[in-house]
Design a protein around this motif. Structure first.
Motif, PDB file in Angstrom:
ATOM      1  N   VAL A  66      27.884 -31.006 -30.150  1.00 40.77           N
ATOM      2  CA  VAL A  66      27.283 -32.335 -30.098  1.00 40.77           C
ATOM      3  C   VAL A  66      26.103 -32.415 -31.068  1.00 40.77           C
ATOM      4  O   VAL A  66      25.267 -31.515 -31.124  1.00 40.77           O
ATOM      5  CB  VAL A  66      26.805 -32.658 -28.659  1.00 40.77           C
ATOM      6  CG1 VAL A  66      26.081 -33.994 -28.599  1.00 40.77           C
ATOM      7  CG2 VAL A  66      27.983 -32.635 -27.691  1.00 40.77           C
ATOM      8  N   ASN A  67      26.041 -33.503 -31.829  1.00 42.08           N
ATOM      9  CA  ASN A  67      24.894 -33.779 -32.690  1.00 42.08           C
ATOM     10  C   ASN A  67      23.808 -34.393 -31.794  1.00 42.08           C
ATOM     11  O   ASN A  67      23.818 -35.585 -31.507  1.00 42.08           O
ATOM     12  CB  ASN A  67      25.322 -34.757 -33.798  1.00 42.08           C
ATOM     13  CG  ASN A  67      24.184 -35.093 -34.732  1.00 42.08           C
ATOM     14  OD1 ASN A  67      23.010 -34.857 -34.424  1.00 42.08           O
ATOM     15  ND2 ASN A  67      24.526 -35.660 -35.883  1.00 42.08           N
ATOM     16  N   VAL A  68      22.906 -33.549 -31.355  1.00 41.36           N
ATOM     17  CA  VAL A  68      21.965 -33.974 -30.324  1.00 41.36           C
ATOM     18  C   VAL A  68      20.999 -35.045 -30.838  1.00 41.36           C
ATOM     19  O   VAL A  68      20.684 -35.994 -30.118  1.00 41.36           O
ATOM     20  CB  VAL A  68      21.204 -32.758 -29.735  1.00 41.36           C
ATOM     21  CG1 VAL A  68      20.136 -33.207 -28.750  1.00 41.36           C
ATOM     22  CG2 VAL A  68      22.191 -31.814 -29.055  1.00 41.36           C
ATOM     23  N   SER A  69      20.573 -34.929 -32.099  1.00 40.76           N
ATOM     24  CA  SER A  69      19.629 -35.949 -32.573  1.00 40.76           C
ATOM     25  C   SER A  69      20.331 -37.301 -32.708  1.00 40.76           C
ATOM     26  O   SER A  69      19.761 -38.343 -32.411  1.00 40.76           O
ATOM     27  CB  SER A  69      18.957 -35.512 -33.877  1.00 40.76           C
ATOM     28  OG  SER A  69      19.831 -35.700 -34.959  1.00 40.76           O
ATOM     29  N   GLY A  70      21.612 -37.261 -33.114  1.00 44.19           N
ATOM     30  CA  GLY A  70      22.393 -38.497 -33.163  1.00 44.19           C
ATOM     31  C   GLY A  70      22.568 -39.105 -31.776  1.00 44.19           C
ATOM     32  O   GLY A  70      22.435 -40.311 -31.584  1.00 44.19           O
ATOM     33  N   LEU A  71      22.827 -38.236 -30.817  1.00 44.68           N
ATOM     34  CA  LEU A  71      23.002 -38.683 -29.431  1.00 44.68           C
ATOM     35  C   LEU A  71      21.718 -39.305 -28.901  1.00 44.68           C
ATOM     36  O   LEU A  71      21.722 -40.361 -28.260  1.00 44.68           O
ATOM     37  CB  LEU A  71      23.425 -37.498 -28.566  1.00 44.68           C
ATOM     38  CG  LEU A  71      23.570 -37.741 -27.064  1.00 44.68           C
ATOM     39  CD1 LEU A  71      24.682 -38.742 -26.765  1.00 44.68           C
ATOM     40  CD2 LEU A  71      23.843 -36.433 -26.319  1.00 44.68           C
ATOM     41  N   LYS A  72      20.593 -38.650 -29.228  1.00 44.42           N
ATOM     42  CA  LYS A  72      19.295 -39.141 -28.779  1.00 44.42           C
ATOM     43  C   LYS A  72      19.032 -40.553 -29.329  1.00 44.42           C
ATOM     44  O   LYS A  72      18.668 -41.464 -28.589  1.00 44.42           O
ATOM     45  CB  LYS A  72      18.198 -38.184 -29.246  1.00 44.42           C
ATOM     46  CG  LYS A  72      16.804 -38.553 -28.773  1.00 44.42           C
ATOM     47  CD  LYS A  72      15.796 -37.548 -29.273  1.00 44.42           C
ATOM     48  CE  LYS A  72      14.380 -37.964 -28.916  1.00 44.42           C
ATOM     49  NZ  LYS A  72      13.387 -37.041 -29.467  1.00 44.42           N
ATOM     50  N   ASP A  73      19.265 -40.714 -30.650  1.00 45.34           N
ATOM     51  CA  ASP A  73      19.096 -42.039 -31.268  1.00 45.34           C
ATOM     52  C   ASP A  73      19.911 -43.087 -30.521  1.00 45.34           C
ATOM     53  O   ASP A  73      19.459 -44.193 -30.252  1.00 45.34           O
ATOM     54  CB  ASP A  73      19.577 -42.024 -32.735  1.00 45.34           C
ATOM     55  CG  ASP A  73      18.647 -41.199 -33.612  1.00 45.34           C
ATOM     56  OD1 ASP A  73      17.550 -40.823 -33.130  1.00 45.34           O
ATOM     57  OD2 ASP A  73      19.026 -40.916 -34.775  1.00 45.34           O
ATOM     58  N   MET A  74      21.117 -42.691 -30.190  1.00 48.78           N
ATOM     59  CA  MET A  74      22.039 -43.634 -29.568  1.00 48.78           C
ATOM     60  C   MET A  74      21.586 -44.058 -28.176  1.00 48.78           C
ATOM     61  O   MET A  74      21.573 -45.246 -27.850  1.00 48.78           O
ATOM     62  CB  MET A  74      23.409 -42.964 -29.479  1.00 48.78           C
ATOM     63  CG  MET A  74      24.498 -43.962 -29.552  1.00 48.78           C
ATOM     64  SD  MET A  74      26.017 -43.135 -29.906  1.00 48.78           S
ATOM     65  CE  MET A  74      27.076 -44.439 -29.380  1.00 48.78           C
TER      66      MET A  74
HETATM   67  C1  LIG Z   1      23.468 -36.087 -36.777  1.00 47.47           C
HETATM   68  O1  LIG Z   1      22.827 -37.289 -36.446  1.00 47.47           O
HETATM   69  C2  LIG Z   1      21.759 -37.609 -37.322  1.00 47.47           C
HETATM   70  C3  LIG Z   1      21.014 -38.806 -36.742  1.00 47.47           C
HETATM   71  O2  LIG Z   1      21.876 -39.834 -36.368  1.00 47.47           O
HETATM   72  C4  LIG Z   1      22.332 -37.914 -38.712  1.00 47.47           C
HETATM   73  O3  LIG Z   1      21.287 -38.232 -39.595  1.00 47.47           O
HETATM   74  C5  LIG Z   1      23.058 -36.651 -39.186  1.00 47.47           C
HETATM   75  O4  LIG Z   1      23.689 -36.905 -40.404  1.00 47.47           O
HETATM   76  C6  LIG Z   1      24.086 -36.190 -38.146  1.00 47.47           C
HETATM   77  N1  LIG Z   1      24.599 -34.903 -38.543  1.00 47.47           N
HETATM   78  C7  LIG Z   1      25.882 -34.703 -38.789  1.00 47.47           C
HETATM   79  C8  LIG Z   1      26.269 -33.315 -39.167  1.00 47.47           C
HETATM   80  O5  LIG Z   1      26.713 -35.585 -38.693  1.00 47.47           O
END
Ligand SMILES: *[C@@H]1O[C@H](CO)[C@@H](O)[C@H](O)[C@H]1NC(C)=O
Ligand SMILES: *[C@@H]1O[C@H](CO)[C@@H](O)[C@H](O)[C@H]1NC(C)=O
Ligand SMILES: *[C@@H]1O[C@H](CO)[C@@H](O)[C@H](O)[C@H]1NC(C)=O
Length: 428
Positions: free
Chosen positions: A369-377
């Motif tokens: 899981v892309n945790v920072s992406g998940l957090k943003d969401m």
């Molecule tokens: C993960 O999420 C971040 C923030 O949304 C984004 O900038 C980044 O590209 C993502 N990483 C991948 C590997 O997709």
């Protein structure tokens, strides 16, 4: 707690000494895990605890390494999401039958081997057709153009056979053996190739040019198609005019090495196999590697004992894992693939009772899981609307063979559904 975690993971890789330490720890751990389970069930009786996000990682009981990999990688970053909780979801017990003694690796059904399958070298038909006298005329019978089956111990296919009545009507036809991906063998049968000698029990028997070995766990279907292998309907009008006063009866060979699964009927409708069915085709086979089948039966007790040890090892190790990490939801389900959807449902229900969450996510233990992406969401989306995010499958064909085989559903495709690797939803 922290100390026990590091000593456990360090010692687990060592040999004899490590074992003793793990074993001692197990007794100690089991006591604590019961306390934990009691505590958590008390919690669920009271008011649900409030969380912004719950993530359930669906995991098999013996996936210790997968869970540790999640804990050491993206799982450790969940702490960066305010008020989020990561939970590993496992079933309460394994199947008590050793894997080789199950009918399939995806369920917990005992495979009962008949000793005569190991001792009898003769060739047999899947099914024999008999025309028997009947006082009154009856035309009540169905048309079956395919037999779906699974092989539990290797067999050798020697011949295919096709209903003589059908052959006389259509002149020629093709019998194919196919699995989920492709046609493995096809044999054209014409009524001219059908002599008196090659006619048995109402079927025209045609030898394969090379005998075909079907391995254990092979799943396939024997089908009759028309001469140019098109999907034309063999169950057409007037195909089955029986002689007056006769009725067909079929006798299926009761073998423990073949499991009949489904029958293909008119208009390609699949149905569960049943003993009364009289299909348009059959095949001649013999059981091979009979010595190993015999050994299989003889070694059952020893294998069961070994499996019991493994079973108990997993039980103790999960108890320790729970004490060390305290991040597991143990559901009263058996951990077999065929019960996976019930397990996921139970997780959704239990989480909804235990937690007052805004978002809930389900992932597999091999998902990253892309945790920072998940957090943003979860901090930008509105959770008061019912929403679900995933990679959806639309009009997915219903598989009839293999791991996902589904013969209960008679339609051609499933309704849209989210991919198992992961989905996120708001509460509603
Ligand atoms: C993960 O999420 C971040 C923030 O949304 C984004 O900038 C980044 O590209 C993502 N990483 C991948 C590997 O997709
Ligand atoms: C199959 O039978 C049909 C009808 O009897 C005939 O027209 C056709 O030529 C045959 N095809 C082959 C390949 O034998
Ligand atoms: C098949 O054989 C087994 C063992 O001999 C027996 O228990 C079972 O009832 C038989 N099944 C059928 C459908 O005849």
């Amino acid at each position: 707690m922290i100390k026990s975690k590091s000593s456990f993971s360090r010692k687990r890789n060592e040999n004899m000494e490590g074992w003793r330490i793990v074993m001692c720890g197990a007794v100690f751990a089991a006591t604590f895990s019961i306390l934990y389970l009691e505590n958590s069930s008390q919690q669920s009786l009271g008011s649900a605890s409030s969380r912004h996000l719950i993530i359930g990682v669906i995991s098999a009981r013996d996936h210790f390494l997968q869970r540790d990999a999640v804990r050491l990688t993206w799982g450790s970053q969940i702490a960066n999401i305010p008020n989020a909780e990561l939970i590993f979801v496992v079933g309460e017990h394994d199947c008590h039958i050793p894997p080789d003694y199950r009918i399939s690796q995806y369920s917990c059904e005992k495979w009962n081997v008949h000793m005569h399958d190991a001792e009898d070298a003769s060739s047999k038909f899947f099914v024999k057709k008999l025309l028997v006298d009947q006082k009154r005329d009856t035309l009540a019978f169905s048309c079956y153009t395919g037999i779906g089956f699974q092989i539990l111990h290797p067999i050798i296919l020697e011949s295919f056979s096709l209903s003589l009545e059908l052959l006389l009507r259509v002149g020629n036809a093709t019998i194919v053996l196919q699995d989920a991906e492709e046609i493995l063998e096809s044999l054209k049968v014409s009524h001219t190739s059908c002599t008196k000698e090659s006619t048995k029990n109402g079927y025209c028997v045609v030898k394969l040019s090379y005998p075909l070995l079907l391995p254990r766990l092979f799943e396939g279907e024997l089908r009759v198609l028309d001469a140019d292998i098109s999907e034309s309907e063999m169950c057409g009008k007037n195909t089955f005019t029986l002689q007056p006063g006769k009725i067909q009866q079929c006798q299926w060979t009761n073998s423990s090495v073949i499991r009949y699964e489904f029958l293909r009927s008119k208009h390609n409708v699949l149905m569960k196999w049943n003993e009364e069915a009289c299909p348009l085709l059959s095949a001649l086979y013999s059981v091979t590697e009979r010595k190993s089948l015999k050994e299989h039966v003889e070694k059952e007790l020893a294998r069961r004992r070994e499996w019991k040890n493994h079973f108990d090892f997993v039980l103790r190790t999960i108890a320790i894992e729970q004490v060390v990490n305290g991040d597991m939801m143990v559901l009263s389900h058996q951990d077999v693939y065929s019960k996976l959807s019930q397990k996921v449902m139970a997780f959704l229900k239990r989480s909804t009772l235990d937690f007052d969450y805004n978002f809930l996510m389900k992932v597999d233990d091999d998902t990253f899981v892309n945790v920072s992406g998940l957090k943003d969401m979860v901090f930008s989306e509105d959770y008061s609307d019912p929403k679900i995010w995933s990679r959806f499958h639309y009009h997915r064909a219903i598989p009839r063979h293999g791991k996902w085989a589904d013969i209960r559903s008679s339609s051609l495709s499933y309704p849209s559904f989210p991919a198992g690797a992961g989905y996120l939803m708001s509460r509603m």
